[in-house]
Design an enzyme around this catalytic site. Sequence first.
Site, PDB file in Angstrom:
ATOM      1  N   HIS A 202       0.800  -1.230   0.000  1.00  0.00           N
ATOM      2  CA  HIS A 202       0.000   0.000   0.000  1.00  0.00           C
ATOM      3  C   HIS A 202       0.822   1.263   0.000  1.00  0.00           C
ATOM      4  O   HIS A 202       0.387   2.301  -0.470  1.00  0.00           O
ATOM      5  CB  HIS A 202      -1.062  -0.051   1.085  1.00  0.00           C
ATOM      6  CG  HIS A 202      -2.185  -0.853   0.554  1.00  0.00           C
ATOM      7  ND1 HIS A 202      -2.165  -2.218   0.595  1.00  0.00           N
ATOM      8  CD2 HIS A 202      -3.243  -0.501  -0.204  1.00  0.00           C
ATOM      9  CE1 HIS A 202      -3.205  -2.665  -0.064  1.00  0.00           C
ATOM     10  NE2 HIS A 202      -3.875  -1.649  -0.564  1.00  0.00           N
ATOM     11  N   ARG A 309     -10.682   3.206  -1.999  1.00  0.00           N
ATOM     12  CA  ARG A 309     -10.252   2.368  -0.872  1.00  0.00           C
ATOM     13  C   ARG A 309     -10.624   3.068   0.434  1.00  0.00           C
ATOM     14  O   ARG A 309      -9.831   3.842   0.980  1.00  0.00           O
ATOM     15  CB  ARG A 309      -8.743   2.143  -0.939  1.00  0.00           C
ATOM     16  CG  ARG A 309      -8.266   1.325  -2.124  1.00  0.00           C
ATOM     17  CD  ARG A 309      -6.761   1.145  -2.065  1.00  0.00           C
ATOM     18  NE  ARG A 309      -6.288   0.062  -2.892  1.00  0.00           N
ATOM     19  CZ  ARG A 309      -5.714   0.219  -4.087  1.00  0.00           C
ATOM     20  NH1 ARG A 309      -5.544   1.423  -4.589  1.00  0.00           N
ATOM     21  NH2 ARG A 309      -5.303  -0.828  -4.760  1.00  0.00           N
ATOM     22  N   ARG A 345     -15.546   0.855  -2.323  1.00  0.00           N
ATOM     23  CA  ARG A 345     -15.270  -0.456  -1.738  1.00  0.00           C
ATOM     24  C   ARG A 345     -15.416  -0.360  -0.229  1.00  0.00           C
ATOM     25  O   ARG A 345     -14.875   0.564   0.389  1.00  0.00           O
ATOM     26  CB  ARG A 345     -13.851  -0.901  -2.096  1.00  0.00           C
ATOM     27  CG  ARG A 345     -13.543  -2.261  -1.489  1.00  0.00           C
ATOM     28  CD  ARG A 345     -12.194  -2.753  -1.894  1.00  0.00           C
ATOM     29  NE  ARG A 345     -11.120  -2.029  -1.237  1.00  0.00           N
ATOM     30  CZ  ARG A 345      -9.834  -2.234  -1.497  1.00  0.00           C
ATOM     31  NH1 ARG A 345      -9.481  -3.108  -2.423  1.00  0.00           N
ATOM     32  NH2 ARG A 345      -8.908  -1.566  -0.863  1.00  0.00           N
ATOM     33  N   ASN A 467      -3.814  -7.466  -7.373  1.00  0.00           N
ATOM     34  CA  ASN A 467      -2.765  -7.348  -6.349  1.00  0.00           C
ATOM     35  C   ASN A 467      -2.861  -8.511  -5.367  1.00  0.00           C
ATOM     36  O   ASN A 467      -1.869  -9.149  -5.032  1.00  0.00           O
ATOM     37  CB  ASN A 467      -2.892  -6.033  -5.580  1.00  0.00           C
ATOM     38  CG  ASN A 467      -2.888  -4.842  -6.493  1.00  0.00           C
ATOM     39  OD1 ASN A 467      -2.453  -4.949  -7.631  1.00  0.00           O
ATOM     40  ND2 ASN A 467      -3.383  -3.711  -6.025  1.00  0.00           N
ATOM     41  N   ASP A 468      -4.086  -8.755  -4.912  1.00  0.00           N
ATOM     42  CA  ASP A 468      -4.274  -9.877  -3.990  1.00  0.00           C
ATOM     43  C   ASP A 468      -4.413 -11.190  -4.724  1.00  0.00           C
ATOM     44  O   ASP A 468      -3.940 -12.222  -4.245  1.00  0.00           O
ATOM     45  CB  ASP A 468      -5.501  -9.628  -3.097  1.00  0.00           C
ATOM     46  CG  ASP A 468      -5.145  -8.743  -1.918  1.00  0.00           C
ATOM     47  OD1 ASP A 468      -4.109  -9.006  -1.284  1.00  0.00           O
ATOM     48  OD2 ASP A 468      -5.887  -7.784  -1.639  1.00  0.00           O
ATOM     49  N   ARG A 478       2.635  -9.971  -1.183  1.00  0.00           N
ATOM     50  CA  ARG A 478       2.766  -8.816  -2.078  1.00  0.00           C
ATOM     51  C   ARG A 478       3.684  -7.731  -1.534  1.00  0.00           C
ATOM     52  O   ARG A 478       4.133  -6.860  -2.271  1.00  0.00           O
ATOM     53  CB  ARG A 478       1.375  -8.226  -2.386  1.00  0.00           C
ATOM     54  CG  ARG A 478       0.664  -7.716  -1.167  1.00  0.00           C
ATOM     55  CD  ARG A 478      -0.799  -7.423  -1.435  1.00  0.00           C
ATOM     56  NE  ARG A 478      -1.027  -6.067  -1.877  1.00  0.00           N
ATOM     57  CZ  ARG A 478      -2.231  -5.539  -2.060  1.00  0.00           C
ATOM     58  NH1 ARG A 478      -3.312  -6.266  -1.874  1.00  0.00           N
ATOM     59  NH2 ARG A 478      -2.368  -4.294  -2.435  1.00  0.00           N
ATOM     60  N   CYS A 515      -9.159  -3.726 -11.281  1.00  0.00           N
ATOM     61  CA  CYS A 515      -8.695  -2.549 -10.545  1.00  0.00           C
ATOM     62  C   CYS A 515      -7.368  -2.800  -9.839  1.00  0.00           C
ATOM     63  O   CYS A 515      -6.891  -1.962  -9.093  1.00  0.00           O
ATOM     64  CB  CYS A 515      -9.749  -2.061  -9.565  1.00  0.00           C
ATOM     65  SG  CYS A 515     -10.141  -3.261  -8.296  1.00  0.00           S
TER      66      CYS A 515
HETATM   67  C1  PEP Z   1      -6.219  -5.689  -5.328  1.00  0.00           C
HETATM   68  O1  PEP Z   1      -6.072  -6.509  -4.421  1.00  0.00           O
HETATM   69  O2  PEP Z   1      -5.876  -5.886  -6.506  1.00  0.00           O
HETATM   70  C2  PEP Z   1      -6.817  -4.371  -5.058  1.00  0.00           C
HETATM   71  C3  PEP Z   1      -7.080  -3.528  -6.025  1.00  0.00           C
HETATM   72  O3  PEP Z   1      -7.056  -4.063  -3.773  1.00  0.00           O
HETATM   73  P1  PEP Z   1      -5.947  -3.624  -2.724  1.00  0.00           P
HETATM   74  O4  PEP Z   1      -4.696  -3.317  -3.481  1.00  0.00           O
HETATM   75  O5  PEP Z   1      -6.513  -2.437  -2.019  1.00  0.00           O
HETATM   76  O6  PEP Z   1      -5.818  -4.831  -1.837  1.00  0.00           O
HETATM   77 MG    MG Z   2      -7.033  -6.382  -2.494  1.00  0.00          MG
END
Ligand code: PEP
Ligand code: MG
Length: 595
Positions: A202, A309, A345, A467-468, A478, A515
């Site tokens: 983040h 977020r 979200r 990302n997750d 990550r 996203c």
């Molecule tokens: C993701 O996980 O791809 C995402 C967009 O959410 P975050 O990065 O806030 O976990």
């Molecule tokens: Mg995520």
Amino acid sequence: MMDSVNSNIPADTFLVGLGVSPGISIGESFVYNRARRGIVDRRVPTQQIPEEVERFRRALEDSRNQLRELKAGVTSARLRDHVYIIDTHLLILEDEMLVDGTIEHIEQHRLNAESALKRTLDKFREFFDSIEDEYLRDRRSDIDSIGERLMRNLLGEGQKNLNEIERKAVVVAHQLSPADTMQINREMVTGFVTDVGGRTSHTAILARSLEIPAVIGLENVSALVRPGTPIIIDGNAGTVILNPSPETFKEYLAKKQAFEYLEKELESYRDLPAETADGHVVALRGNIELTQEIPAVIAHGGEGVGLFRTEFLFLNRSEPPSEEEQFKVYRDMVQKMIPAPVTIRTLDVGGDKFVPEINLTDEANPAMGLRAVRFSLKERRLFKQQLRAILRASAFGCIRIMFPMISGVAEMRQCRALVDEVCGELLRENQPFDEDVEIGIMVETPSAALVADLLAEEVDFFSIGTNDLIQYCLAVDRGNEHVAYLYEPLHPAILRAVKLVCDAGRRAGIRVGMCGEMAAEPLYSPILLGLGFTELSMNAACIPRVKRVIRQISRQDGIDVLEQLLKLPTAQEVNRFVEENMARRFPDIFGPPAI
Ligand code: PEP
Ligand code: MG
């Protein structure tokens, strides 16, 4: 020209990390929380607990020595009568609740010494505030004073907050938490570098949002650099140069100018649609963490917000925001974006999104623990409060609700039941809201991808959170720089998972967007077109680059590329194929850089 202030760092010391936010910055170093120190509100690995206890004991000792010195220095007769104040402070330093309480917080909750001390002091303050006797209540100031001294000693004298930096500088830190990064004063901080972190941590995401060049995962930069060390950071290449020579300095100045020139040129794409040569239109939207980023979304030509977020509303404050406060934030945001949609979200805490103000249980494996929607479903009061705020704001523009970390249909149904309950309440209260508000989910767990066909029957849209999804599919943290080399968006497993979700969405006739940060990489745009995405959401600054690529290719190009690379067995081969193929087909976009 910068002076070389640091003779023991050789000229042109070259370090390689992860370039997580583009741009070049040239300046002096501001060392923050040097060598793991002073990061407020941070969990620490178990093996670091003794070190944190030791740091706290050292801060106690330093504070004791300072107070004794202070006492010895009181020579005036008039002041001598007040020496008892210093004695009181010395006594507080021996207090069991302070000493043992703080150590307990460190050991039991795996907190760094600062966070643990902060919590103990809060307890003390609560206790004093509840005392009726005014004289005793006023003794709270002694606690405040000793607390400040301890904290100063923990942080190191003269440590400034990131919003207090007075000269333009590049921040060098072991780690910056999202809360630290949020405090960055963009006028003064021209870039930052850290020892730890991954591309989709983040902190990296915030750096991109703030449009500050950043290189992270450098492992030991904070130990090397001294305050004032001349530094160049290249967020495009992921490199850092300490003590640059005059030649290097000139070279990077030219690169910086070229980069800024390209940025200016990209502005011309702002008002053009993201439409391929064969008429496939993609909606490019902004990912935001802070409402202050709305102007950047508009300035970069974003068509609404594809991911807000909301957990960032909960950071850097002692109480969670009330329904009313959240309502106002959401309402202002949709009003600014009309007629484009804003996808809100619901709270996604946990994992690397450590929100100290929310008492998350201490877990050995937070990324797989009580996080995101799991937390919300447990803390229903907080969840309902947020849903009420979002639904009330939906009366003022186009809002979509999105749930994070959904792992299956049952969880989704629980969320929907709660939305229905809140809608019922609002109806009874005669509060206006959009009764057709769209409800969707992040597809970011492997289980959600595997049952995408079942989930598609339950929701209005999917948004793939790569990302997750990458983290969980490939079992790669990550935020961990040691395994960053395994974090491969083009791993065949990821391509298959994403395709599964796209196909399920298409068959069910619902929208599928992306996203995760993968959406922001122009090199991947043809693949995403081939997969059929019609919505991509990303950091605002990335929108023009992605748009430029989309406008220069056709959807058919994307379909052809996808067909080829789905046959390849390794991420390395897929990467090579994509890079070579793109450079050949579109040399002006993906060819070697002109400088
Ligand atoms: C993701 O996980 O791809 C995402 C967009 O959410 P975050 O990065 O806030 O976990
Ligand atoms: Mg995520």
